[in-house]
Write a protein that holds these residues in place. Sequence first.
Motif, mmCIF file in Angstrom:
data_model
loop_
_atom_site.group_PDB
_atom_site.id
_atom_site.type_symbol
_atom_site.label_atom_id
_atom_site.label_comp_id
_atom_site.label_asym_id
_atom_site.label_seq_id
_atom_site.Cartn_x
_atom_site.Cartn_y
_atom_site.Cartn_z
ATOM 1 N N LEU A 32 0.837 -1.195 0.000
ATOM 2 C CA LEU A 32 0.000 0.000 0.000
ATOM 3 C C LEU A 32 0.873 1.246 0.000
ATOM 4 O O LEU A 32 1.876 1.313 0.713
ATOM 5 C CB LEU A 32 -0.911 0.008 1.227
ATOM 6 C CG LEU A 32 -1.795 -1.236 1.426
ATOM 7 C CD1 LEU A 32 -2.627 -1.075 2.676
ATOM 8 C CD2 LEU A 32 -2.670 -1.477 0.212
ATOM 9 N N HIS A 33 0.458 2.229 -0.789
ATOM 10 C CA HIS A 33 1.192 3.484 -0.849
ATOM 11 C C HIS A 33 0.411 4.559 -0.096
ATOM 12 O O HIS A 33 -0.704 4.921 -0.473
ATOM 13 C CB HIS A 33 1.399 3.914 -2.296
ATOM 14 C CG HIS A 33 2.137 5.210 -2.439
ATOM 15 N ND1 HIS A 33 3.439 5.365 -2.002
ATOM 16 C CD2 HIS A 33 1.763 6.420 -2.924
ATOM 17 C CE1 HIS A 33 3.831 6.603 -2.238
ATOM 18 N NE2 HIS A 33 2.830 7.271 -2.788
ATOM 19 N N GLU A 34 0.995 5.037 1.002
ATOM 20 C CA GLU A 34 0.414 6.091 1.838
ATOM 21 C C GLU A 34 -1.047 5.810 2.192
ATOM 22 O O GLU A 34 -1.954 6.598 1.881
ATOM 23 C CB GLU A 34 0.558 7.447 1.133
ATOM 24 C CG GLU A 34 2.007 7.851 0.910
ATOM 25 C CD GLU A 34 2.166 9.212 0.258
ATOM 26 O OE1 GLU A 34 1.143 9.855 -0.044
ATOM 27 O OE2 GLU A 34 3.321 9.646 0.060
ATOM 28 N N PRO A 35 -1.312 4.674 2.862
ATOM 29 C CA PRO A 35 -2.694 4.371 3.255
ATOM 30 C C PRO A 35 -3.189 5.345 4.330
ATOM 31 O O PRO A 35 -2.400 5.991 5.019
ATOM 32 C CB PRO A 35 -2.590 2.949 3.811
ATOM 33 C CG PRO A 35 -1.187 2.852 4.314
ATOM 34 C CD PRO A 35 -0.359 3.661 3.353
ATOM 35 N N HIS A 36 -4.496 5.429 4.462
ATOM 36 C CA HIS A 36 -5.098 6.308 5.472
ATOM 37 C C HIS A 36 -5.024 5.636 6.855
ATOM 38 O O HIS A 36 -5.224 4.428 6.956
ATOM 39 C CB HIS A 36 -6.557 6.586 5.095
ATOM 40 C CG HIS A 36 -7.247 7.521 6.045
ATOM 41 N ND1 HIS A 36 -7.047 8.885 6.014
ATOM 42 C CD2 HIS A 36 -8.116 7.267 7.061
ATOM 43 C CE1 HIS A 36 -7.767 9.440 6.968
ATOM 44 N NE2 HIS A 36 -8.437 8.486 7.612
ATOM 45 N N PRO A 37 -4.760 6.383 7.928
ATOM 46 C CA PRO A 37 -4.347 7.778 7.960
ATOM 47 C C PRO A 37 -2.863 7.926 7.592
ATOM 48 O O PRO A 37 -2.034 7.117 7.981
ATOM 49 C CB PRO A 37 -4.598 8.184 9.403
ATOM 50 C CG PRO A 37 -4.420 6.927 10.180
ATOM 51 C CD PRO A 37 -4.928 5.829 9.290
ATOM 52 N N GLU A 38 -2.544 8.978 6.866
ATOM 53 C CA GLU A 38 -1.188 9.157 6.348
ATOM 54 C C GLU A 38 -0.192 9.581 7.413
ATOM 55 O O GLU A 38 1.020 9.487 7.208
ATOM 56 C CB GLU A 38 -1.199 10.197 5.224
ATOM 57 C CG GLU A 38 -1.940 9.752 3.976
ATOM 58 C CD GLU A 38 -3.446 9.980 4.090
ATOM 59 O OE1 GLU A 38 -3.904 10.486 5.145
ATOM 60 O OE2 GLU A 38 -4.170 9.642 3.144
ATOM 61 N N LEU A 39 -0.673 10.068 8.544
ATOM 62 C CA LEU A 39 0.182 10.457 9.684
ATOM 63 C C LEU A 39 1.103 11.620 9.336
ATOM 64 O O LEU A 39 2.226 11.715 9.843
ATOM 65 C CB LEU A 39 1.015 9.257 10.168
ATOM 66 C CG LEU A 39 0.222 8.024 10.614
ATOM 67 C CD1 LEU A 39 1.156 6.867 10.896
ATOM 68 C CD2 LEU A 39 -0.614 8.343 11.836
ATOM 69 N N ILE A 40 0.625 12.533 8.502
ATOM 70 C CA ILE A 40 1.459 13.658 8.081
ATOM 71 C C ILE A 40 1.752 14.581 9.261
ATOM 72 O O ILE A 40 2.913 14.836 9.601
ATOM 73 C CB ILE A 40 0.773 14.438 6.935
ATOM 74 C CG1 ILE A 40 0.605 13.530 5.722
ATOM 75 C CG2 ILE A 40 1.598 15.675 6.576
ATOM 76 C CD1 ILE A 40 -0.303 14.103 4.651
ATOM 77 N N GLY A 41 0.693 15.091 9.875
ATOM 78 C CA GLY A 41 0.889 15.980 11.015
ATOM 79 C C GLY A 41 1.451 15.269 12.226
ATOM 80 O O GLY A 41 2.280 15.820 12.960
ATOM 81 N N GLU A 42 1.021 14.012 12.431
ATOM 82 C CA GLU A 42 1.466 13.254 13.596
ATOM 83 C C GLU A 42 2.963 12.975 13.569
ATOM 84 O O GLU A 42 3.640 13.025 14.602
ATOM 85 C CB GLU A 42 0.704 11.927 13.694
ATOM 86 C CG GLU A 42 -0.767 12.054 14.019
ATOM 87 C CD GLU A 42 -1.637 12.259 12.782
ATOM 88 O OE1 GLU A 42 -2.849 12.090 12.882
ATOM 89 O OE2 GLU A 42 -1.070 12.573 11.688
ATOM 90 N N SER A 43 3.497 12.650 12.380
ATOM 91 C CA SER A 43 4.923 12.330 12.297
ATOM 92 C C SER A 43 5.776 13.551 12.619
ATOM 93 O O SER A 43 6.794 13.443 13.320
ATOM 94 C CB SER A 43 5.264 11.788 10.904
ATOM 95 O OG SER A 43 5.012 12.755 9.907
#
Length: 590
Positions: A32-43
Amino acid sequence: MSKLMFFILSTGRSGTTTIAKTLSTLSGCVCLHEPHPELIGESSAYRYGLVKGEEIKKILLETRNLTINNSIYCESNQTLSLIIPVLVEAFPEAKYIWLIRNGLDVVASTYQKQWYTGHSENHDHYEKCSLIEQAWIDGRIEGDRCGDMSPDEWSQLDRFGRCCWYWSYVNRIIEADLNEHAAERFKILHLEEINLKLPEIIDWIGLKTAVIPQAKRHNVAKRDPYHWTRWTEQERATFDHWCGSLMDRFYPTWRTTTEERKGIEYFESSGVHSFSSLKENSLKISVYITSYNQKEYLIEAIESVLVQTLPPSQVIIVDDCSSDGSQEVISAYASRYPDLITPIYHTCNQGVVQTRIDALQAVTGDYVTYVDGDDRYLPTKLEKEAKLLQENPNAQIAFSNNYYMTVNGTHCGVWAEGEVPPHGEVFCQTFARKFPKRNLFRMELIPYVALKKIGFHDPNLKLYEDFDMRIRLSKQYRTIYYNEPLSEIRIHNKGLSSSDAAQHLAALQYIYRKNKPLLKDINVKNRREVQKKLEEWIANIAKRAAEEAIEDIQGKRRSRKQALKCYFQFLQYKPNKFDCKFVLKIILPN
């Protein structure tokens, strides 16, 4: 039984999209490529210290621990690069692929996509962006907030500088975290070598397939108008400041060679890079030969270079003031091949280290290798190693197996017999000498710029000069191995003189002290293993030096003070091996 999982870590989407789409074609693997949740803000918040690892771990376990027809689970997601410690805690058995993409391409692409324009109010097309793109605009990692620099330093960086910093920072984080938390469970893969290394990666993951898919690039950065070939001098200087040291390791020829040889754009429309023949490419290889009172063997060494199926562009022969007629032999060959052979004659004996330095300073080729005056090449040595480097752009040092031979030239053994020496990233193995028979690779073929960068041999050494140089080389450059003997090393059965133990001890201690700082960024387990191996070796040499110092050598007593000094050096590395009887043997008269 724990589920098989692996994660692909990188600095951008182009490489992760490519490998995800390729692996998804295999049965038994769900990638899977960047599955939800992408964790952008969390990372990013995790790196800022605003979100605890336990919170992200809970999300990962709830959303990533899914079983799909007992398939291997794979995820390619650049945000995971910032939360490796959490991934390791959540999935202790997972494996990782560190996918490295060329920094020039990444910076050009991210700058083109308006990274680091600021938050929504500063972005030209914010309203037209998808929710995911808006999340990236607002949540992308920032240098001051993660503690990599001060707020003032961050505010002074323009958008281009921040894109350069991003590539450097994320790769540094990936390397440090993987080495500390998953040292035995990750592999490095350059984007340009996906098709070459895909069979090895598939096998390492644990997949079985009769047909190996071919990767095709996705999200390729456009050449106009932001391509790196159009950067200003200031932009190039900024890139060098932030990314230069890592680029020197990942793509060593990026500074000096033409665009076609920089390892930037190896994918053609088919997804496979093709090479023209070596002779058509006119690869320039310099070979240097060391000479000192080995006239009868020197002729064999020279002839073995002259008959190479891939002829060298230059042959340097350095004679260290021989007295057996070797200089006359060299002069005759130089007269016969004036456009090929570069002779150098020492007027007084200067030792093998200066001989090697003088040879390297005379190199005119793009690549360089050597043969000592009593050894020989087999005819295809240069051709096969050069082809190996051209077919493996991720590697910079090519070496091969070798035969051992007697003084009469009869084969009497093989260096790597029944085993494959370490290759790839071999810094720790080189420092610890974890190679067949504890002998390092020899006669390696390497870009001349790499040798210039690390500074040639150390003139302070009279012994182990090659060991010291290969430690520094392997710290920055990757190796590739040709599994066939392509050279012959003569064994004279003289060995190391027992009277030289103190000199060997001094040289090894010097090399250890000098290069020990290079271990600082190695994970604790590997660092301790290297130190243990080196200290055991040095301790054994110190004990031998102490023993020799109290022996009667050529009718003269060596200093008891010297014996005690060597023994105390032994105890520095082996404090639990104190031998009272041995000490009494030193200090008491016979």
